[in-house]
Design a protein around this motif. Sequence first.
Motif: not given
Length: 261
Positions: A55-59, A61-63, A178-179, A259-260
Amino acid sequence: MLRIGAVSYLNTRPLVYGLAQRLAGLGQLSFNLPSRLADDLAAGRLDVALIPSIEYFRGVGQQIVSDAVIACRGPVWSVRLLSRVPIGEIRCLALDEGSRTSAALVRILLAEQYGLHPETVPLPMESDPDTIDADAVLLIGDRAMHPAAGVYHEIWDLGDRWCRWTELPFVFAMWVARQDVDVSQLAPILSAARDEGLQQLAEIAGREAGGHGLTTPDLHHYFAHHLHFRLGAEEQAGLHRYQRHAAKLGLIANQRELVFQ
Protein backbone atom coordinates in the motif's frame (compact mmCIF):
# COMPACT_ATOMS: atom_id res chain seq x y z
CA MET A 1 -3.29 14.60 18.66
CA LEU A 2 -2.01 12.21 16.01
CA ARG A 3 -4.37 9.42 15.02
CA ILE A 4 -2.22 6.30 14.86
CA GLY A 5 -3.32 2.85 13.73
CA ALA A 6 -1.52 -0.44 14.36
CA VAL A 7 -2.15 -3.97 13.14
CA SER A 8 -4.22 -6.13 15.46
CA TYR A 9 -2.27 -9.34 14.78
CA LEU A 10 0.17 -11.02 17.16
CA ASN A 11 3.15 -10.06 15.04
CA THR A 12 2.65 -6.43 16.06
CA ARG A 13 3.04 -6.98 19.80
CA PRO A 14 6.81 -6.29 20.01
CA LEU A 15 6.36 -3.09 17.99
CA VAL A 16 3.64 -1.64 20.19
CA TYR A 17 4.97 -2.67 23.59
CA GLY A 18 4.17 0.26 25.89
CA LEU A 19 3.45 2.44 22.86
CA ALA A 20 0.12 3.81 24.09
CA GLN A 21 1.82 5.15 27.23
CA ARG A 22 4.71 6.61 25.24
CA LEU A 23 2.20 8.45 23.02
CA ALA A 24 0.54 10.25 25.93
CA GLY A 25 -0.09 13.85 24.88
CA LEU A 26 1.05 13.21 21.30
CA GLY A 27 -1.27 10.64 19.77
CA GLN A 28 -4.02 8.07 20.22
CA LEU A 29 -3.47 4.43 19.24
CA SER A 30 -6.11 2.16 17.67
CA PHE A 31 -5.97 -1.33 16.15
CA ASN A 32 -7.42 -2.85 12.99
CA LEU A 33 -6.68 -5.20 10.10
CA PRO A 34 -3.75 -4.19 7.84
CA SER A 35 -5.98 -3.65 4.81
CA ARG A 36 -8.38 -1.43 6.77
CA LEU A 37 -5.53 0.63 8.23
CA ALA A 38 -4.30 1.32 4.71
CA ASP A 39 -7.77 2.48 3.65
CA ASP A 40 -8.11 4.73 6.71
CA LEU A 41 -4.70 6.31 6.11
CA ALA A 42 -5.46 6.95 2.44
CA ALA A 43 -8.85 8.45 3.35
CA GLY A 44 -7.34 10.77 5.97
CA ARG A 45 -9.04 9.02 8.90
CA LEU A 46 -5.57 8.21 10.28
CA ASP A 47 -2.42 10.30 10.30
CA VAL A 48 0.02 7.42 10.78
CA ALA A 49 -0.48 3.68 10.38
CA LEU A 50 1.36 0.39 10.23
CA ILE A 51 0.28 -0.49 6.70
CA PRO A 52 0.99 -3.29 4.23
CA SER A 53 4.13 -2.49 2.25
CA ILE A 54 2.26 -2.88 -1.06
CA GLU A 55 0.00 0.00 0.00
CA TYR A 56 2.97 2.32 0.44
CA PHE A 57 3.86 1.72 -3.20
CA ARG A 58 0.26 2.36 -4.25
CA GLY A 59 -0.07 5.57 -2.25
CA VAL A 60 1.00 9.10 -2.96
CA GLY A 61 2.12 11.81 -0.57
CA GLN A 62 3.26 9.35 2.08
CA GLN A 63 6.47 8.96 4.08
CA ILE A 64 8.05 6.09 5.98
CA VAL A 65 8.18 7.17 9.61
CA SER A 66 10.44 4.65 11.32
CA ASP A 67 12.90 1.81 10.86
CA ALA A 68 10.51 -0.30 12.96
CA VAL A 69 8.85 -2.77 10.56
CA ILE A 70 7.39 -6.27 10.39
CA ALA A 71 9.69 -8.36 8.22
CA CYS A 72 11.27 -11.79 7.93
CA ARG A 73 14.59 -13.23 6.84
CA GLY A 74 13.33 -16.78 6.37
CA PRO A 75 10.23 -18.79 7.32
CA VAL A 76 7.61 -16.47 8.82
CA TRP A 77 5.03 -19.07 9.98
CA SER A 78 2.09 -16.63 9.93
CA VAL A 79 1.75 -16.29 6.13
CA ARG A 80 0.88 -19.52 4.33
CA LEU A 81 -0.44 -20.81 1.04
CA LEU A 82 -2.46 -24.01 1.48
CA SER A 83 -3.04 -25.83 -1.80
CA ARG A 84 -5.47 -28.70 -2.31
CA VAL A 85 -3.86 -29.50 -5.68
CA PRO A 86 -0.27 -29.59 -6.96
CA ILE A 87 0.93 -25.98 -7.17
CA GLY A 88 1.10 -26.06 -10.96
CA GLU A 89 -2.63 -26.91 -11.11
CA ILE A 90 -3.90 -23.94 -9.10
CA ARG A 91 -6.61 -22.19 -11.10
CA CYS A 92 -8.57 -20.47 -8.33
CA LEU A 93 -6.93 -18.85 -5.29
CA ALA A 94 -8.76 -17.56 -2.21
CA LEU A 95 -7.06 -14.54 -0.61
CA ASP A 96 -7.40 -13.68 3.07
CA GLU A 97 -9.28 -10.36 3.16
CA GLY A 98 -6.90 -9.01 5.80
CA SER A 99 -4.00 -9.32 3.38
CA ARG A 100 -2.71 -7.07 0.65
CA THR A 101 1.07 -7.37 0.80
CA SER A 102 0.88 -11.16 1.10
CA ALA A 103 -1.83 -11.35 -1.56
CA ALA A 104 0.54 -9.63 -3.98
CA LEU A 105 3.45 -11.75 -2.78
CA VAL A 106 1.74 -15.06 -3.48
CA ARG A 107 0.70 -13.86 -6.94
CA ILE A 108 4.31 -12.84 -7.64
CA LEU A 109 5.67 -16.23 -6.52
CA LEU A 110 3.11 -18.18 -8.56
CA ALA A 111 3.70 -16.06 -11.67
CA GLU A 112 7.49 -15.98 -11.52
CA GLN A 113 8.09 -19.57 -10.41
CA TYR A 114 5.21 -21.40 -12.14
CA GLY A 115 3.88 -19.03 -14.79
CA LEU A 116 0.50 -19.09 -13.03
CA HIS A 117 -2.08 -16.31 -12.97
CA PRO A 118 -5.02 -17.87 -11.12
CA GLU A 119 -8.45 -16.37 -10.67
CA THR A 120 -8.72 -14.90 -7.18
CA VAL A 121 -11.67 -14.83 -4.79
CA PRO A 122 -11.92 -13.21 -1.34
CA LEU A 123 -11.68 -15.20 1.88
CA PRO A 124 -13.63 -13.21 4.50
CA MET A 125 -12.18 -13.07 8.00
CA GLU A 126 -15.18 -14.89 9.45
CA SER A 127 -15.09 -17.73 6.90
CA ASP A 128 -13.71 -21.22 7.50
CA PRO A 129 -10.96 -21.77 4.88
CA ASP A 130 -12.04 -25.40 4.53
CA THR A 131 -15.45 -24.31 3.21
CA ILE A 132 -14.07 -22.08 0.43
CA ASP A 133 -14.43 -23.47 -3.09
CA ALA A 134 -10.90 -22.78 -4.35
CA ASP A 135 -7.84 -24.80 -5.31
CA ALA A 136 -5.67 -22.95 -2.79
CA VAL A 137 -6.06 -20.56 0.12
CA LEU A 138 -3.78 -17.77 1.35
CA LEU A 139 -3.95 -17.28 5.12
CA ILE A 140 -2.20 -14.58 7.12
CA GLY A 141 -1.89 -13.60 10.75
CA ASP A 142 -3.06 -15.58 13.73
CA ARG A 143 -5.23 -18.11 11.88
CA ALA A 144 -2.33 -19.08 9.61
CA MET A 145 -0.29 -20.19 12.64
CA HIS A 146 -2.44 -23.17 13.59
CA PRO A 147 -2.23 -26.54 11.81
CA ALA A 148 -4.59 -26.82 8.84
CA ALA A 149 -7.66 -28.98 9.48
CA GLY A 150 -8.21 -29.80 5.82
CA VAL A 151 -6.29 -32.08 3.50
CA TYR A 152 -3.76 -30.09 1.49
CA HIS A 153 -1.41 -31.28 -1.21
CA GLU A 154 1.22 -28.64 -0.42
CA ILE A 155 1.71 -25.86 2.13
CA TRP A 156 4.02 -22.93 1.47
CA ASP A 157 5.50 -20.59 4.03
CA LEU A 158 5.67 -17.45 1.88
CA GLY A 159 8.50 -15.89 3.85
CA ASP A 160 10.60 -18.97 3.25
CA ARG A 161 9.73 -19.10 -0.45
CA TRP A 162 10.61 -15.43 -1.00
CA CYS A 163 13.85 -15.47 0.95
CA ARG A 164 15.11 -18.64 -0.74
CA TRP A 165 14.21 -17.30 -4.18
CA THR A 166 15.59 -13.76 -3.85
CA GLU A 167 18.16 -14.19 -1.06
CA LEU A 168 16.67 -11.00 0.41
CA PRO A 169 14.44 -10.30 3.42
CA PHE A 170 10.76 -9.55 2.99
CA VAL A 171 9.00 -6.56 4.58
CA PHE A 172 5.31 -7.07 5.26
CA ALA A 173 4.37 -3.78 6.96
CA MET A 174 5.86 -0.36 7.74
CA TRP A 175 4.93 2.69 9.79
CA VAL A 176 3.77 5.24 7.20
CA ALA A 177 2.39 8.77 7.57
CA ARG A 178 0.71 11.23 5.28
CA GLN A 179 3.39 13.59 4.03
CA ASP A 180 1.77 16.69 5.53
CA VAL A 181 1.89 15.23 9.06
CA ASP A 182 4.66 16.32 11.42
CA VAL A 183 6.12 13.06 12.77
CA SER A 184 9.41 14.46 14.08
CA GLN A 185 8.50 13.56 17.66
CA LEU A 186 6.91 10.24 16.71
CA ALA A 187 9.81 8.53 14.93
CA PRO A 188 12.00 8.07 18.04
CA ILE A 189 8.98 6.88 20.03
CA LEU A 190 8.20 4.11 17.54
CA SER A 191 11.82 2.96 17.51
CA ALA A 192 12.01 3.03 21.31
CA ALA A 193 8.81 0.99 21.65
CA ARG A 194 10.22 -1.60 19.24
CA ASP A 195 13.53 -1.77 21.09
CA GLU A 196 11.83 -2.24 24.45
CA GLY A 197 9.47 -4.82 22.99
CA LEU A 198 12.39 -6.87 21.71
CA GLN A 199 13.85 -6.87 25.23
CA GLN A 200 10.54 -8.13 26.63
CA LEU A 201 9.72 -10.97 24.22
CA ALA A 202 9.45 -13.54 27.00
CA GLU A 203 6.94 -11.39 28.88
CA ILE A 204 4.90 -10.69 25.76
CA ALA A 205 4.84 -14.37 24.80
CA GLY A 206 3.77 -15.40 28.29
CA ARG A 207 0.93 -12.88 28.26
CA GLU A 208 -0.35 -13.56 24.73
CA ALA A 209 0.23 -17.26 24.05
CA GLY A 210 -2.73 -18.87 25.80
CA GLY A 211 -5.32 -16.58 24.29
CA HIS A 212 -4.14 -17.53 20.81
CA GLY A 213 -3.89 -21.27 21.33
CA LEU A 214 -0.10 -21.27 21.39
CA THR A 215 2.46 -22.31 23.96
CA THR A 216 4.68 -19.65 25.45
CA PRO A 217 7.88 -21.24 24.00
CA ASP A 218 6.31 -21.45 20.54
CA LEU A 219 5.23 -17.81 20.59
CA HIS A 220 8.59 -16.66 21.93
CA HIS A 221 10.30 -18.59 19.11
CA TYR A 222 7.97 -16.93 16.59
CA PHE A 223 8.87 -13.44 17.80
CA ALA A 224 12.59 -14.13 18.16
CA HIS A 225 13.31 -16.30 15.12
CA HIS A 226 10.53 -15.93 12.53
CA LEU A 227 10.15 -12.16 12.60
CA HIS A 228 12.54 -9.29 12.06
CA PHE A 229 11.66 -5.76 13.16
CA ARG A 230 14.31 -3.46 11.72
CA LEU A 231 14.44 -1.83 8.28
CA GLY A 232 18.05 -2.03 7.15
CA ALA A 233 19.79 -1.94 3.79
CA GLU A 234 18.89 -5.55 2.90
CA GLU A 235 15.25 -4.98 3.81
CA GLN A 236 15.19 -1.92 1.55
CA ALA A 237 16.67 -4.00 -1.26
CA GLY A 238 13.94 -6.59 -0.66
CA LEU A 239 11.30 -3.88 -0.87
CA HIS A 240 12.66 -2.63 -4.19
CA ARG A 241 12.72 -6.18 -5.57
CA TYR A 242 9.12 -6.72 -4.46
CA GLN A 243 8.14 -3.38 -6.01
CA ARG A 244 9.62 -4.37 -9.38
CA HIS A 245 7.76 -7.69 -9.47
CA ALA A 246 4.49 -6.09 -8.34
CA ALA A 247 4.78 -3.46 -11.07
CA LYS A 248 5.54 -6.14 -13.65
CA LEU A 249 2.25 -7.88 -12.78
CA GLY A 250 0.32 -4.62 -12.81
CA LEU A 251 -0.37 -4.80 -9.07
CA ILE A 252 0.95 -1.26 -8.59
CA ALA A 253 0.64 1.58 -11.07
CA ASN A 254 4.06 3.15 -10.90
CA GLN A 255 7.54 2.98 -9.42
CA ARG A 256 8.40 5.24 -6.50
CA GLU A 257 11.33 5.74 -4.20
CA LEU A 258 11.32 4.99 -0.51
CA VAL A 259 10.67 8.35 1.16
CA PHE A 260 11.70 8.71 4.79
CA GLN A 261 10.69 11.48 7.18
